[in-house]
Scaffold this motif. Structure first.
Motif, PDB file in Angstrom:
ATOM      1  N   PRO A   1       0.468  -1.175   0.007  1.00 16.68           N
ATOM      2  CA  PRO A   1       0.164   0.079  -0.093  1.00 16.68           C
ATOM      3  C   PRO A   1       0.831   1.304   0.048  1.00 16.68           C
ATOM      4  O   PRO A   1       0.429   2.224  -0.437  1.00 16.68           O
ATOM      5  CB  PRO A   1      -0.923  -0.087   1.395  1.00 16.68           C
ATOM      6  N   HIS A   2       2.192   1.256   0.516  1.00 15.13           N
ATOM      7  CA  HIS A   2       2.989   2.489   0.653  1.00 15.13           C
ATOM      8  C   HIS A   2       4.013   2.631  -0.382  1.00 15.13           C
ATOM      9  O   HIS A   2       4.451   3.551  -0.720  1.00 15.13           O
ATOM     10  CB  HIS A   2       3.467   2.635   1.928  1.00 15.13           C
TER      11      HIS A   2
ATOM     12  N   PRO B   1       8.217   5.380  -2.736  1.00 11.84           N
ATOM     13  CA  PRO B   1       7.031   5.436  -2.252  1.00 11.84           C
ATOM     14  C   PRO B   1       5.861   5.516  -3.436  1.00 11.84           C
ATOM     15  O   PRO B   1       6.262   5.895  -4.555  1.00 11.84           O
ATOM     16  CB  PRO B   1       7.210   6.673  -1.350  1.00 11.84           C
ATOM     17  N   ARG B   2       4.590   5.161  -3.257  1.00 11.71           N
ATOM     18  CA  ARG B   2       3.777   5.177  -3.839  1.00 11.71           C
ATOM     19  C   ARG B   2       3.220   6.608  -4.372  1.00 11.71           C
ATOM     20  O   ARG B   2       3.273   7.265  -5.424  1.00 11.71           O
ATOM     21  CB  ARG B   2       2.194   4.632  -3.768  1.00 11.71           C
TER      22      ARG B   2
ATOM     23  N   ASP C   1      10.579  14.980   1.641  1.00 11.72           N
ATOM     24  CA  ASP C   1       9.173  15.057   1.518  1.00 11.72           C
ATOM     25  C   ASP C   1       8.402  13.530   1.837  1.00 11.72           C
ATOM     26  O   ASP C   1       7.093  13.695   1.897  1.00 11.72           O
ATOM     27  CB  ASP C   1       8.773  15.300   0.174  1.00 11.72           C
ATOM     28  N   VAL C   2       8.988  12.806   2.277  1.00 14.31           N
ATOM     29  CA  VAL C   2       8.588  11.569   2.738  1.00 14.31           C
ATOM     30  C   VAL C   2       7.645  11.422   3.935  1.00 14.31           C
ATOM     31  O   VAL C   2       8.300  12.186   4.746  1.00 14.31           O
ATOM     32  CB  VAL C   2       9.461  10.352   2.593  1.00 14.31           C
ATOM     33  N   ALA C   3       6.761  10.932   3.878  1.00 18.63           N
ATOM     34  CA  ALA C   3       5.744  10.797   5.289  1.00 18.63           C
ATOM     35  C   ALA C   3       6.335   9.657   6.052  1.00 18.63           C
ATOM     36  O   ALA C   3       7.056   8.751   5.562  1.00 18.63           O
ATOM     37  CB  ALA C   3       4.360  10.485   4.855  1.00 18.63           C
ATOM     38  N   GLY C   4       6.258   9.823   7.421  1.00 20.21           N
ATOM     39  CA  GLY C   4       6.628   8.587   8.296  1.00 20.21           C
ATOM     40  C   GLY C   4       6.296   7.479   7.973  1.00 20.21           C
ATOM     41  O   GLY C   4       7.408   6.487   8.099  1.00 20.21           O
ATOM     42  N   ASP C   5       5.071   6.827   7.641  1.00 14.15           N
ATOM     43  CA  ASP C   5       4.808   5.606   7.654  1.00 14.15           C
ATOM     44  C   ASP C   5       5.420   5.178   6.057  1.00 14.15           C
ATOM     45  O   ASP C   5       5.758   3.907   5.946  1.00 14.15           O
ATOM     46  CB  ASP C   5       3.169   5.514   7.327  1.00 14.15           C
ATOM     47  N   GLU C   6       5.594   6.038   5.316  1.00 11.19           N
ATOM     48  CA  GLU C   6       6.249   5.789   3.933  1.00 11.19           C
ATOM     49  C   GLU C   6       7.909   5.477   4.277  1.00 11.19           C
ATOM     50  O   GLU C   6       8.389   4.327   3.771  1.00 11.19           O
ATOM     51  CB  GLU C   6       6.039   6.570   2.813  1.00 11.19           C
ATOM     52  N   ALA C   7       8.349   6.313   4.954  1.00 12.10           N
ATOM     53  CA  ALA C   7       9.724   5.806   5.321  1.00 12.10           C
ATOM     54  C   ALA C   7       9.887   4.814   6.125  1.00 12.10           C
ATOM     55  O   ALA C   7      10.950   4.083   5.901  1.00 12.10           O
ATOM     56  CB  ALA C   7      10.113   7.324   6.268  1.00 12.10           C
TER      57      ALA C   7
ATOM     58  N   GLU D   1       8.120   2.080   5.961  1.00 15.42           N
ATOM     59  CA  GLU D   1       8.112   0.935   5.050  1.00 15.42           C
ATOM     60  C   GLU D   1       9.202   0.680   4.173  1.00 15.42           C
ATOM     61  O   GLU D   1       9.489  -0.367   4.021  1.00 15.42           O
ATOM     62  CB  GLU D   1       6.688   0.928   4.365  1.00 15.42           C
ATOM     63  N   MET D   2       9.875   1.968   3.436  1.00 14.87           N
ATOM     64  CA  MET D   2      10.983   1.872   2.826  1.00 14.87           C
ATOM     65  C   MET D   2      11.969   1.143   3.585  1.00 14.87           C
ATOM     66  O   MET D   2      12.834   0.256   2.928  1.00 14.87           O
ATOM     67  CB  MET D   2      11.529   3.241   1.997  1.00 14.87           C
ATOM     68  N   GLY D   3      12.183   1.796   4.855  1.00 14.50           N
ATOM     69  CA  GLY D   3      13.417   1.232   5.716  1.00 14.50           C
ATOM     70  C   GLY D   3      13.202   0.012   5.923  1.00 14.50           C
ATOM     71  O   GLY D   3      14.139  -0.909   6.181  1.00 14.50           O
ATOM     72  N   ARG D   4      11.854  -0.704   6.015  1.00 13.43           N
ATOM     73  CA  ARG D   4      11.688  -2.170   6.377  1.00 13.43           C
ATOM     74  C   ARG D   4      12.066  -3.139   5.195  1.00 13.43           C
ATOM     75  O   ARG D   4      12.623  -4.045   5.169  1.00 13.43           O
ATOM     76  CB  ARG D   4      10.248  -2.232   6.714  1.00 13.43           C
ATOM     77  N   TYR D   5      11.847  -2.532   3.836  1.00 11.20           N
ATOM     78  CA  TYR D   5      12.156  -3.160   2.698  1.00 11.20           C
ATOM     79  C   TYR D   5      13.409  -3.397   2.286  1.00 11.20           C
ATOM     80  O   TYR D   5      13.583  -4.204   1.395  1.00 11.20           O
ATOM     81  CB  TYR D   5      10.670  -2.948   1.466  1.00 11.20           C
TER      82      TYR D   5
END
Length: 195
Positions: A50-51, A70-71, A79-85, A87-91
């Motif tokens: 989703p992100h 990010p999507r 500019d990246v939102a916390g939830d996107e950051a 998820e990128m950090g997770r993957y």
């Protein structure tokens, strides 16, 4: 922060063309999940949540050179939102492990993220590159090697992948993306079994 895709951004087109799927259960190559819902640039999808989305670079520096972004349209990392950051950090480590599994032990890699044209950002949508490398001792020179000359400048060229880049072959891209999707699923299944 705007959630609207930028109509001129190729990464926004990719992100809006592919529905999310569970990364532990990647779709088969014939799945509608891997067929774009709208016209998008040629894409060999690796991950779609989703992100975030991940796909092969169309001008790879090495086999399995992939991008993670990010999507939502975010021009720079700031500019990246916390939830996107998150998820990128997770993957990023998951994708790194998948690259090593597909290409084999002895694979090194760079994770590169540029911000702005002056820093080498070509597409104005934040993205990370995972660029596989072979160590100089392996005898293979994916994306430049430290053996081309001596000294710190030769090493910097190897680090940043200077050299000719050829467009990704469609059949090779399809096969590599399928292998990477399976490797991502396997890495995640192993990680989940350790929890």
């Amino acid at each position: 922060m705007s959630e609207q895709p930028d109509p001129s951004c190729p990464f926004c087109a990719i992100a809006s063309s592919y529905a999310p799927y569970p990364p532990t259960s990647p779709p088969p190559a014939t799945s509608p999940h891997l067929s774009p819902t709208v016209t998008s640039p040629q894409t060999h999808l690796i991950l779609s949540t989703p992100h975030v989305v991940s796909f092969l670079d169309i001008l790879p520096l090495a086999p399995a050179h992939l991008l993670l972004c990010p999507r939502a349209h975010r021009p720079k990392l700031t500019d990246v939102a916390g939830d996107e950051a998150a998820e990128m950090g997770r993957y990023l480590p998951v994708l790194s492990r998948a690259v090593v599994e597909v290409l084999g032990e002895g694979t090194d890699w760079n994770v590169v993220q540029n911000n702005g044209v002056g820093a080498g950002q070509v597409v104005g949508h934040v993205h990370f590159h995972v660029i596989p490398r072979r160590s100089a001792s392996s005898g293979e020179g994916w994306g430049g090697s430290g053996s081309e000359g001596e000294g710190r400048f030769a090493k910097s060229f190897a680090m940043f992948g200077k050299g000719a880049r050829e467009e990704l072959d469609d059949d090779e891209g399809r096969e590599m993306a399928a292998r990477l999707r399976e490797a991502v699923a396997e890495v995640l299944r192993r990680d989940n079994s350790k929890l």
